[in-house]
Design a protein around this motif. Sequence first.
Motif, PDB file in Angstrom:
ATOM      1  N   GLN A 252       0.827  -1.206   0.000  1.00 30.79           N
ATOM      2  CA  GLN A 252       0.000   0.000   0.000  1.00 30.79           C
ATOM      3  C   GLN A 252       0.867   1.265   0.000  1.00 30.79           C
ATOM      4  OE1 GLN A 252      -3.150  -0.016   2.882  1.00 30.79           O
ATOM      5  NE2 GLN A 252      -4.185   1.683   1.857  1.00 30.79           N
ATOM      6  N   ARG A 253       2.000   1.192   0.696  1.00 30.70           N
ATOM      7  CA  ARG A 253       2.888   2.363   0.742  1.00 30.70           C
ATOM      8  C   ARG A 253       3.494   2.664  -0.627  1.00 30.70           C
ATOM      9  NH1 ARG A 253       7.556   2.310   5.102  1.00 30.70           N
ATOM     10  NH2 ARG A 253       6.483   0.577   6.106  1.00 30.70           N
ATOM     11  N   MET A 254       3.662   1.622  -1.440  1.00 29.02           N
ATOM     12  CA  MET A 254       4.253   1.829  -2.770  1.00 29.02           C
ATOM     13  C   MET A 254       3.201   2.162  -3.827  1.00 29.02           C
ATOM     14  SD  MET A 254       7.235  -1.076  -3.015  1.00 29.02           S
ATOM     15  CE  MET A 254       6.169  -2.456  -2.582  1.00 29.02           C
ATOM     16  N   ASN A 255       1.933   2.139  -3.444  1.00 30.65           N
ATOM     17  CA  ASN A 255       0.851   2.341  -4.417  1.00 30.65           C
ATOM     18  C   ASN A 255       0.968   3.697  -5.109  1.00 30.65           C
ATOM     19  OD1 ASN A 255      -1.512   2.233  -5.870  1.00 30.65           O
ATOM     20  ND2 ASN A 255      -2.865   2.560  -4.093  1.00 30.65           N
ATOM     21  N   ALA A 256       1.009   3.647  -6.453  1.00 37.34           N
ATOM     22  CA  ALA A 256       1.062   4.884  -7.227  1.00 37.34           C
ATOM     23  C   ALA A 256      -0.292   5.191  -7.848  1.00 37.34           C
ATOM     24  CB  ALA A 256       2.128   4.766  -8.313  1.00 37.34           C
ATOM     25  N   GLY A 257      -1.308   4.406  -7.524  1.00 39.96           N
ATOM     26  CA  GLY A 257      -2.653   4.610  -8.082  1.00 39.96           C
ATOM     27  C   GLY A 257      -3.497   5.510  -7.199  1.00 39.96           C
ATOM     28  N   THR A 258      -4.736   5.715  -7.607  1.00 35.95           N
ATOM     29  CA  THR A 258      -5.618   6.619  -6.865  1.00 35.95           C
ATOM     30  C   THR A 258      -6.358   5.885  -5.745  1.00 35.95           C
ATOM     31  OG1 THR A 258      -7.536   6.170  -8.262  1.00 35.95           O
ATOM     32  CG2 THR A 258      -6.024   7.921  -8.988  1.00 35.95           C
ATOM     33  N   CYS A 259      -6.880   6.659  -4.803  1.00 35.05           N
ATOM     34  CA  CYS A 259      -7.680   6.110  -3.706  1.00 35.05           C
ATOM     35  C   CYS A 259      -8.937   5.454  -4.253  1.00 35.05           C
ATOM     36  CB  CYS A 259      -8.097   7.207  -2.732  1.00 35.05           C
ATOM     37  SG  CYS A 259      -6.707   8.093  -2.061  1.00 35.05           S
ATOM     38  N   ASP A 260      -9.475   6.068  -5.307  1.00 35.07           N
ATOM     39  CA  ASP A 260     -10.689   5.531  -5.913  1.00 35.07           C
ATOM     40  C   ASP A 260     -10.466   4.153  -6.515  1.00 35.07           C
ATOM     41  OD1 ASP A 260     -12.763   7.308  -5.470  1.00 35.07           O
ATOM     42  OD2 ASP A 260     -13.354   7.171  -7.606  1.00 35.07           O
ATOM     43  N   ASP A 261      -9.331   3.982  -7.193  1.00 40.51           N
ATOM     44  CA  ASP A 261      -9.011   2.668  -7.760  1.00 40.51           C
ATOM     45  C   ASP A 261      -8.916   1.626  -6.655  1.00 40.51           C
ATOM     46  OD1 ASP A 261      -8.994   3.514 -10.335  1.00 40.51           O
ATOM     47  OD2 ASP A 261      -6.807   3.642 -10.532  1.00 40.51           O
ATOM     48  N   LEU A 262      -8.402   2.033  -5.527  1.00 42.33           N
ATOM     49  CA  LEU A 262      -8.266   1.114  -4.405  1.00 42.33           C
ATOM     50  C   LEU A 262      -9.640   0.767  -3.828  1.00 42.33           C
ATOM     51  CD1 LEU A 262      -6.161  -0.405  -2.933  1.00 42.33           C
ATOM     52  CD2 LEU A 262      -5.812   1.520  -1.409  1.00 42.33           C
ATOM     53  N   ARG A 263     -10.432   1.786  -3.595  1.00 36.22           N
ATOM     54  CA  ARG A 263     -11.732   1.577  -2.945  1.00 36.22           C
ATOM     55  C   ARG A 263     -12.692   0.803  -3.861  1.00 36.22           C
ATOM     56  NH1 ARG A 263     -16.154   4.398  -3.022  1.00 36.22           N
ATOM     57  NH2 ARG A 263     -15.110   5.937  -4.337  1.00 36.22           N
ATOM     58  N   VAL A 264     -12.749   1.222  -5.122  1.00 36.27           N
ATOM     59  CA  VAL A 264     -13.742   0.668  -6.041  1.00 36.27           C
ATOM     60  C   VAL A 264     -13.266  -0.647  -6.670  1.00 36.27           C
ATOM     61  CG1 VAL A 264     -15.040   1.096  -8.171  1.00 36.27           C
ATOM     62  CG2 VAL A 264     -14.622   2.965  -6.542  1.00 36.27           C
ATOM     63  N   LYS A 265     -11.995  -0.674  -7.084  1.00 34.01           N
ATOM     64  CA  LYS A 265     -11.492  -1.857  -7.797  1.00 34.01           C
ATOM     65  C   LYS A 265     -10.628  -2.762  -6.917  1.00 34.01           C
ATOM     66  CE  LYS A 265     -11.273   0.363 -12.328  1.00 34.01           C
ATOM     67  NZ  LYS A 265     -10.385   0.806 -13.423  1.00 34.01           N
ATOM     68  N   GLY A 266     -10.223  -2.275  -5.767  1.00 37.09           N
ATOM     69  CA  GLY A 266      -9.249  -3.027  -4.983  1.00 37.09           C
ATOM     70  C   GLY A 266      -7.936  -3.113  -5.731  1.00 37.09           C
ATOM     71  N   ARG A 267      -7.621  -2.048  -6.475  1.00 38.25           N
ATOM     72  CA  ARG A 267      -6.468  -2.080  -7.376  1.00 38.25           C
ATOM     73  C   ARG A 267      -5.337  -1.187  -6.890  1.00 38.25           C
ATOM     74  NH1 ARG A 267      -6.669  -0.044 -13.630  1.00 38.25           N
ATOM     75  NH2 ARG A 267      -5.856   1.905 -12.763  1.00 38.25           N
ATOM     76  N   VAL A 268      -4.144  -1.788  -6.737  1.00 37.23           N
ATOM     77  CA  VAL A 268      -2.925  -1.069  -6.414  1.00 37.23           C
ATOM     78  C   VAL A 268      -2.080  -1.021  -7.684  1.00 37.23           C
ATOM     79  CG1 VAL A 268      -0.712  -1.352  -5.210  1.00 37.23           C
ATOM     80  CG2 VAL A 268      -2.850  -1.578  -3.939  1.00 37.23           C
TER      81      VAL A 268
END
Length: 278
Positions: A252-268
């Motif tokens: 999660q600390r290395m995630n360069a994606g958006t918060c929305d991608d994480l919340r909606v898609k579970g995508r890092v």
Amino acid sequence: GGSKSGPELHCQLQSEARLGTLDGSQQPFAGLGWSHFVPRRPLAPAAMGSDFKTCAVVMSAGAILNSSLGEEIDSHDAVLRFNAAPTKGYERDVGNKTTIRLINSQIMALRKHHFNSSYLYRNVTLVAWDPAPYSLNLSEWYENPDFDLFTSYVRWRQDRPDQPFYILHPAYLWRLWDVIQSNTQENIQPNPPSSGFIGTVLMMALCRQVHVYEYVPSARQTDLCHYYEEIHDEACTLGAYHPLLYEKQLVQRMNAGTCDDLRVKGRVTLQGFGSDDL
Ligand code: NCC
């Protein structure tokens, strides 16, 4: 200390977690002739006939059900899946493309997984792992693996020499463990990282960009362990044997994606190790 930034952590992983597979050069494998026995080409995109710009790592978590992520997942150049996670019947949510399947030694040793006859392990690059002792005594490991992967491996290589099939070097697993521990305040359990973490870092070594699905949980987070079976256990997501929670914090600390991608898609979103020039 636990205070490295995402980019600093990325650098540490890149320099300390060099990908390693058994190449038959070390004992006892050298004496058993394994150097002629393992795939001739190293585990790299070239061995799979292409160049991987974008890669997807698909966790087996129950939370991926009803995600409708299948098409997005299949649009990647390469897709990594785990253990016995199926695609048949779940295409809408997980897709159906599999480039690499990362398996723990239970898959190869326990009858219930039908390793020899299941469609899951054909027409893909296989990568297997088993936790050797931290001391990395390979002879001791060969005599006494957690689950016997060596017997199946030898037979499989004889029967299907053209299928790329690698065993991760146990030193690689413990290098990953060292990186997790060195970035965590608490003493973590002396067990190897989960397949999820191993597969994520493996794909960072092979791809320019990696999307990791349902590792850091989305808003669909659930106690359903896997999308493909009715087992409810929060430990699947939060960890028990593996230092899962700590692994997930690092990713999660290395995630360069958006918060929305994480919340909606579970995508890092992670940059691959070779992508510094991007
Ligand atoms: O469950 P498993 O993992 O096959 O899942 C693959 C990876 O997906 C991530 N995951 C899974 C479920 C969930 N709810 N959240 C998640 O984030 C984890 O990162 C996980 O590693 C393994 O790591 O190899 C593991 O394998 C299973 C089991 O051996 C295989 O599925 C074969 O049946 C282990 N379960 C048991 O041994 C009972 C599991 O602990 C770890």
